[in-house]
Design a protein around this motif. Structure first.
Motif, short mmCIF file in Angstrom:
data_model
loop_
_atom_site.label_atom_id
_atom_site.label_comp_id
_atom_site.label_asym_id
_atom_site.label_seq_id
_atom_site.Cartn_x
_atom_site.Cartn_y
_atom_site.Cartn_z
N ALA A 14 0.83 -1.21 0.00
CA ALA A 14 0.00 0.00 0.00
C ALA A 14 0.87 1.26 0.00
CB ALA A 14 -0.93 -0.01 1.21
N ARG A 15 1.94 1.24 0.80
CA ARG A 15 2.84 2.41 0.84
C ARG A 15 3.50 2.62 -0.52
NH1 ARG A 15 4.35 0.02 5.89
NH2 ARG A 15 6.40 -0.61 5.11
N LEU A 53 -2.24 11.44 2.18
CA LEU A 53 -1.34 11.55 3.33
C LEU A 53 -1.85 10.71 4.49
CD1 LEU A 53 -0.51 15.38 3.33
CD2 LEU A 53 1.11 13.52 2.88
N HIS A 54 -3.16 10.80 4.72
CA HIS A 54 -3.77 10.04 5.81
C HIS A 54 -3.57 8.55 5.59
CE1 HIS A 54 -7.34 10.32 8.85
NE2 HIS A 54 -6.29 9.71 9.35
N ALA A 55 -3.81 8.11 4.35
CA ALA A 55 -3.66 6.69 4.03
C ALA A 55 -2.20 6.26 4.18
CB ALA A 55 -4.16 6.42 2.62
N ASP A 74 3.83 4.56 7.09
CA ASP A 74 5.00 5.28 6.59
C ASP A 74 5.54 6.22 7.67
OD1 ASP A 74 6.81 6.11 4.39
OD2 ASP A 74 5.88 8.05 4.80
N GLN A 75 6.74 5.91 8.14
CA GLN A 75 7.30 6.63 9.30
C GLN A 75 7.51 8.11 9.05
OE1 GLN A 75 7.44 5.20 12.34
NE2 GLN A 75 6.46 3.57 11.17
N GLU A 76 7.95 8.44 7.84
CA GLU A 76 8.23 9.84 7.51
C GLU A 76 6.94 10.68 7.57
OE1 GLU A 76 10.00 12.07 3.66
OE2 GLU A 76 10.73 10.00 3.97
N ALA A 112 3.45 14.48 10.51
CA ALA A 112 2.15 14.78 11.12
C ALA A 112 2.34 15.19 12.58
CB ALA A 112 1.23 13.55 11.03
N ASN A 113 3.23 14.48 13.28
CA ASN A 113 3.51 14.80 14.69
C ASN A 113 4.11 16.19 14.86
OD1 ASN A 113 3.08 12.81 16.94
ND2 ASN A 113 3.81 11.45 15.31
N VAL A 114 5.08 16.51 14.01
CA VAL A 114 5.72 17.83 14.07
C VAL A 114 4.64 18.91 13.88
CG1 VAL A 114 7.24 19.40 12.80
CG2 VAL A 114 8.00 17.06 13.34
N ARG A 115 3.78 18.68 12.87
CA ARG A 115 2.75 19.67 12.56
C ARG A 115 1.72 19.77 13.68
NH1 ARG A 115 2.29 21.40 7.05
NH2 ARG A 115 4.20 20.82 5.98
N PHE A 116 1.39 18.64 14.28
CA PHE A 116 0.41 18.66 15.37
C PHE A 116 0.93 19.50 16.54
CE2 PHE A 116 -1.30 16.87 19.35
CZ PHE A 116 -2.66 17.10 19.14
N HIS A 117 2.18 19.24 16.92
CA HIS A 117 2.72 19.97 18.08
C HIS A 117 2.93 21.45 17.79
CE1 HIS A 117 2.61 16.57 20.71
NE2 HIS A 117 3.19 15.83 19.78
N ALA A 118 3.35 21.76 16.56
CA ALA A 118 3.47 23.18 16.18
C ALA A 118 2.09 23.85 16.23
CB ALA A 118 4.06 23.29 14.78
#
Length: 354
Positions: free
Chosen positions: A119-120, A150-152, A158-160, A165-171
């Motif tokens: 899938a990736r 991106l969600h899929a 997909d680690q990257e 997503a994590n970086v953007r969430f915390h920002a």
């Protein structure tokens, strides 16, 4: 001309290799081909030779035919991989649906890892092409497509994508750099999927402060994405019993929880443990809430044993307003179970070769 009694029309093709029936998808019909014709269609898709309507029709037909047992799922997998250069939103939504349907039957099997890898790789080109940042002259469809792929990509591991997503969430939560509403569903969902209590606490705070229903729904959907089975009951407890989530909005949490194996199993246990309360809370009203609650949790199961457990529970605990939802859920589970049993060997082979 009259349809034959079995509803199938067979056309002699006399050695023609590339044929696309029902051009432009004008007729409400599914079209099946010989394996070498499917292969030729797959090559034409990869080469960008067909119209979007036909590219959509081929993946849509292939998915329905595989599910129903008229074509091998190995063939479906090979067709999916021919959409690597696809950039049409409507076509991609059906490719994503095909991936999601395969994911559902493989999630709790030994093919899970090789499927997610497949899938990736199917998603990598479109994710690379669209990235995270909107262009100034993009169509609305492109914006929708970005969030979906991106969600899929992240949900298939997909680690990257997950890290971003994590970086953007915390920002976003620290007001450093607000995430564009068009990709919030992906950012919240992926952060929750791979997160735990710290993420949940931040999301609950956001939810409490939020006045916009659309944003509340994004957060509730993210609540349903947590996967740690030890932590999921905490999420359900909050959504169902804190009094902070409207009873009618609980369904947004369940819909996402029902879309993955751990969530579904924990939610089913929650449903059966709290059945009386759920039945009382959701039996009235015109929203068919009880039926929606039952389908959200149950319709995603894949094993015959799960269908049997669900069926027995509702025999012992009748729910008249959800009768049809229960029957449809059982039917879905059994169709999926049969699909996997019938094609698991072909799937394993196809995933090794693609």
């Amino acid at each position: 001309s009259m349809l034959p009694s079995d509803g199938h029309v067979r056309l002699p093709m006399n050695g023609m290799r590339l044929v696309k029936i029902n051009s432009g998808q004008v007729a409400l019909a599914r079209v099946n081909y010989l394996p070498e014709q499917w292969q030729a269609l797959a090559e034409a898709i990869l080469a960008g030779k067909l119209t979007p309507a036909d590219r959509y029709g081929i993946i849509s037909d292939a998915l329905s035919l595989s599910r129903a047992g008229y074509m091998s799922t190995g063939q479906l997998i090979s067709i999916v991989s021919s959409y690597k250069n696809e950039d049409n939103h409507t076509v991609w939504m059906t490719v994503l649906e095909a991936l999601e349907s395969l994911n559902a039957i493989l999630e709790e099997t030994q093919e899970n890892d090789s499927f997610k890898f497949f899938a990736r790789s199917a998603l990598a080109p479109i994710v690379g092409k669209l990235g995270w940042t909107e262009g100034s002259d993009e169509s609305h469809m492109t914006k929708l497509l970005r969030e979906s792929v991106l969600h899929a990509m992240g949900s298939y591991g997909d680690q990257e994508t997950v890290a971003e997503a994590n970086v953007r969430f915390h920002a976003h939560t620290q007001n450093v750099d607000l995430t564009h509403p068009n990709i919030r569903r992906a950012v919240y969902g992926l952060t929750a999927k791979y997160g735990g209590k710290d993420v949940f606490d931040i999301m609950v705070e956001m939810y409490r402060k939020e006045t916009f229903q659309e944003e509340k729904v994004r957060l509730l959907a993210a609540f349903g994405k947590f996967v740690d089975p030890d932590f999921l009951p905490t999420v359900l407890e909050y959504a169902f019993n804190s009094g902070e989530v409207r009873p009618g909005d609980f369904i947004y949490v369940l819909a996402d929880m029902g879309s993955h194996a751990n969530g579904r199993r924990v939610a089913w246990k929650f449903l059966t443990d709290n059945w009386e309360t759920i039945r009382e809370r959701y039996s009235g009203g015109g929203l068919k809430m009880l039926a929606r609650t039952v389908s959200s949790i149950c319709s995603g199961f894949v094993r015959v044993e799960d269908a049997d457990v669900v069926e027995q529970f509702f025999k012992d605990h009748p729910a008249p307003s959800a009768t049809r939802a229960i029957a449809e859920s059982l039917e879905r589970i059994r169709v999926r179970a049969a699909w996997y049993e019938r094609d698991k060997d072909a799937i394993a082979v196809a995933l090794k070769t693609e």
